[in-house]
Design a protein around this motif. Sequence first.
Motif, PDB file in Angstrom:
ATOM      1  N   ASP A   1       0.821  -1.216   0.000  1.00  0.00           N
ATOM      2  CA  ASP A   1       0.000   0.000   0.000  1.00  0.00           C
ATOM      3  C   ASP A   1       0.854   1.265   0.000  1.00  0.00           C
ATOM      4  OD1 ASP A   1       1.005  -0.450   2.510  1.00  0.00           O
ATOM      5  OD2 ASP A   1      -0.789   0.274   3.573  1.00  0.00           O
ATOM      6  N   SER A   2       2.087   1.171  -0.479  1.00  0.00           N
ATOM      7  CA  SER A   2       2.966   2.342  -0.511  1.00  0.00           C
ATOM      8  C   SER A   2       2.679   3.211  -1.725  1.00  0.00           C
ATOM      9  CB  SER A   2       4.428   1.890  -0.543  1.00  0.00           C
ATOM     10  OG  SER A   2       4.704   1.227  -1.772  1.00  0.00           O
ATOM     11  N   SER A   3       3.247   4.411  -1.733  1.00  0.00           N
ATOM     12  CA  SER A   3       3.077   5.321  -2.860  1.00  0.00           C
ATOM     13  C   SER A   3       3.741   4.780  -4.124  1.00  0.00           C
ATOM     14  CB  SER A   3       3.659   6.692  -2.512  1.00  0.00           C
ATOM     15  OG  SER A   3       2.957   7.287  -1.446  1.00  0.00           O
ATOM     16  N   MET A   4       4.885   4.143  -3.979  1.00  0.00           N
ATOM     17  CA  MET A   4       5.568   3.577  -5.144  1.00  0.00           C
ATOM     18  C   MET A   4       4.738   2.455  -5.767  1.00  0.00           C
ATOM     19  SD  MET A   4       9.513   3.527  -3.708  1.00  0.00           S
ATOM     20  CE  MET A   4      10.232   3.065  -5.289  1.00  0.00           C
TER      21      MET A   4
ATOM     22  N   SER B   1      -0.508  11.665   4.038  1.00  0.00           N
ATOM     23  CA  SER B   1      -0.408  10.412   3.294  1.00  0.00           C
ATOM     24  C   SER B   1      -1.798   9.828   3.104  1.00  0.00           C
ATOM     25  CB  SER B   1       0.494   9.419   4.036  1.00  0.00           C
ATOM     26  OG  SER B   1      -0.045   9.134   5.312  1.00  0.00           O
ATOM     27  N   ARG B   2      -1.896   8.823   2.231  1.00  0.00           N
ATOM     28  CA  ARG B   2      -3.184   8.202   1.958  1.00  0.00           C
ATOM     29  C   ARG B   2      -3.752   7.576   3.228  1.00  0.00           C
ATOM     30  NH1 ARG B   2      -2.028   4.002  -0.707  1.00  0.00           N
ATOM     31  NH2 ARG B   2       0.215   4.280  -0.544  1.00  0.00           N
ATOM     32  N   GLY B   3      -5.034   7.821   3.452  1.00  0.00           N
ATOM     33  CA  GLY B   3      -5.697   7.291   4.633  1.00  0.00           C
ATOM     34  C   GLY B   3      -5.746   8.257   5.794  1.00  0.00           C
ATOM     35  N   VAL B   4      -5.057   9.389   5.682  1.00  0.00           N
ATOM     36  CA  VAL B   4      -5.057  10.390   6.741  1.00  0.00           C
ATOM     37  C   VAL B   4      -6.111  11.438   6.418  1.00  0.00           C
ATOM     38  CG1 VAL B   4      -3.706  12.122   7.955  1.00  0.00           C
ATOM     39  CG2 VAL B   4      -2.628   9.991   7.211  1.00  0.00           C
TER      40      VAL B   4
ATOM     41  N   MET C   1       8.388   6.942   0.638  1.00  0.00           N
ATOM     42  CA  MET C   1       7.720   6.504  -0.579  1.00  0.00           C
ATOM     43  C   MET C   1       7.545   4.996  -0.619  1.00  0.00           C
ATOM     44  SD  MET C   1       7.015   9.268  -2.075  1.00  0.00           S
ATOM     45  CE  MET C   1       6.367   8.465  -3.536  1.00  0.00           C
ATOM     46  N   ALA C   2       8.467   4.246  -0.013  1.00  0.00           N
ATOM     47  CA  ALA C   2       8.401   2.786  -0.056  1.00  0.00           C
ATOM     48  C   ALA C   2       7.648   2.201   1.132  1.00  0.00           C
ATOM     49  CB  ALA C   2       9.808   2.195  -0.107  1.00  0.00           C
ATOM     50  N   ALA C   3       7.355   3.002   2.148  1.00  0.00           N
ATOM     51  CA  ALA C   3       6.755   2.483   3.379  1.00  0.00           C
ATOM     52  C   ALA C   3       5.259   2.269   3.201  1.00  0.00           C
ATOM     53  CB  ALA C   3       7.015   3.445   4.534  1.00  0.00           C
ATOM     54  N   SER C   4       4.692   1.473   4.081  1.00  0.00           N
ATOM     55  CA  SER C   4       3.249   1.264   4.106  1.00  0.00           C
ATOM     56  C   SER C   4       2.550   2.541   4.559  1.00  0.00           C
ATOM     57  CB  SER C   4       2.888   0.113   5.037  1.00  0.00           C
ATOM     58  OG  SER C   4       3.246   0.430   6.368  1.00  0.00           O
ATOM     59  N   ARG C   5       1.246   2.550   4.397  1.00  0.00           N
ATOM     60  CA  ARG C   5       0.483   3.742   4.739  1.00  0.00           C
ATOM     61  C   ARG C   5       0.660   4.133   6.200  1.00  0.00           C
ATOM     62  NH1 ARG C   5      -5.726   3.201   3.387  1.00  0.00           N
ATOM     63  NH2 ARG C   5      -4.743   2.799   1.376  1.00  0.00           N
TER      64      ARG C   5
ATOM     65  N   SER D   1       5.850   5.134 -13.425  1.00  0.00           N
ATOM     66  CA  SER D   1       7.128   4.722 -12.862  1.00  0.00           C
ATOM     67  C   SER D   1       7.066   4.831 -11.343  1.00  0.00           C
ATOM     68  CB  SER D   1       8.252   5.610 -13.405  1.00  0.00           C
ATOM     69  OG  SER D   1       9.459   5.394 -12.682  1.00  0.00           O
ATOM     70  N   PRO D   2       7.682   3.886 -10.611  1.00  0.00           N
ATOM     71  CA  PRO D   2       7.654   3.998  -9.149  1.00  0.00           C
ATOM     72  C   PRO D   2       8.380   5.236  -8.632  1.00  0.00           C
ATOM     73  CG  PRO D   2       9.158   2.253  -9.859  1.00  0.00           C
ATOM     74  CD  PRO D   2       8.395   2.687 -11.076  1.00  0.00           C
ATOM     75  N   TRP D   3       9.217   5.846  -9.484  1.00  0.00           N
ATOM     76  CA  TRP D   3       9.986   7.028  -9.069  1.00  0.00           C
ATOM     77  C   TRP D   3       9.298   8.339  -9.451  1.00  0.00           C
ATOM     78  CZ3 TRP D   3      13.734   5.196  -6.094  1.00  0.00           C
ATOM     79  CH2 TRP D   3      14.196   3.908  -6.343  1.00  0.00           C
ATOM     80  N   THR D   4       8.037   8.271  -9.868  1.00  0.00           N
ATOM     81  CA  THR D   4       7.343   9.474 -10.349  1.00  0.00           C
ATOM     82  C   THR D   4       7.317  10.586  -9.308  1.00  0.00           C
ATOM     83  OG1 THR D   4       5.939   8.145 -11.822  1.00  0.00           O
ATOM     84  CG2 THR D   4       5.147  10.349 -11.221  1.00  0.00           C
ATOM     85  N   ASP D   5       6.965  10.250  -8.085  1.00  0.00           N
ATOM     86  CA  ASP D   5       6.796  11.281  -7.051  1.00  0.00           C
ATOM     87  C   ASP D   5       8.118  11.869  -6.568  1.00  0.00           C
ATOM     88  OD1 ASP D   5       4.050  11.157  -7.083  1.00  0.00           O
ATOM     89  OD2 ASP D   5       3.951   9.580  -5.583  1.00  0.00           O
TER      90      ASP D   5
END
Length: 404
Positions: free
Chosen positions: A15-18, A115-118, A74-78, A27-31
């Motif tokens: 559920d990470s941003s990447m 972040s997503r979910g906040v 970016m790689a971490a969970s929500r 691309s996972p590096w977009t952000d």
Amino acid sequence: MNLESLRVWLKPAPDSSMTENMRNGKSPWTDFVHLLWSCWIFVTPLFGTGFDWRWAAFTAGSFPIFVALYLFYMAASRRAAQRYALAIAALGLALLPWYPSSTSYFIFGCVLLRSRGVGVIRHILGVAALSACYAAVAYFSGYPWQLMVSMPMVAFIITTIINVETMNEVHNAQLRLSHDEVRRLAATAERERIGRDLHDLLGHTLSLITLKLELSRKLFDRDPEAARREITDAENVARHALAEVRSAVTGIRATDLAAELASARLLLESTGVHLDYVLPALTLPLDMERALALILREAATNIARHAQATRALVSLEAADQWVRVVISDDGRGGVGEDGNGLCGMRERVRALGGRMEIQSAKGQGTTVRIDLPMPVHRPFDVTAPACSQADTALAPHHENRGLA
């Protein structure tokens, strides 16, 4: 920590941003493009003490830590992402007494809290708490009051913009899901309708043919004439069923004009164009409705791709044995030579004996007017001679012929 451990540590969570970027085909590096805002770290000294060895030492020591925390975020969970956002803000607050450029770290931390979910309220309260800490640290570090006021204001402005954009993204995602659900339900209903029609159409007819053929087999030796009549009846029933199947298939293949208008509205709204349409209760011939649906599809595609419009209108009216369709938009206009789409529209109109006009002054939008003649239905000639035996044999090869 070796390279393998680092690779495992940086593996994106489900559920990470990447992972979300990869799920959306990005691309996972977009952000990581947002790291360009960190250029303010190198601009801040221009408004204060300038570039000195202390600034260079703090930058060399803190900037890699900041980039690493952003990568982990970016790689971490929500749930874990918020911890890295707070760590970035804490890095900025910890260095603030000696390193004014750390204000950029603080702003990054405030923004990344969303972040997503906040929720919005939770984000605003978090930014308020961090801003109070910033003001306290800046006060005891001897910063001017203007900085103590302006930086929290900047944090609130940026976070407000982020919240609005995030809510719009969520709304657009829900709208896309509702559109997909509507299409799925429409396709399911259409499949069920086709199944019912085929069952009603072929079930009774095939049963009748089977009974007549069984009866003719039993009568073949005892009463050949009766068996011949039964076979003839079965043949007539089969021809009639063939005509009905062809008619049903034609109806299945035909595109309903109302459904095409609904599809066009979904397409245009996804590109920011609002479509209004006026569709009176009017029964059109099947070939005309099919052609108009395909013309409308091509026109909606052109508006979505090229018109740069905000509104579009489709109207249909019938008068004096003519059907008029008007498709207009408020886009840039200036349509010159016909492309493939307009050429296809003209050919369909010409095939129905109609005419098509285009008005497209530059900067004044585009209007397409289509006039089609309504076909005259001629009564069936009951005195027409009956089909010959040869004509009857060829009947299955004609689209519109069938025996009752």
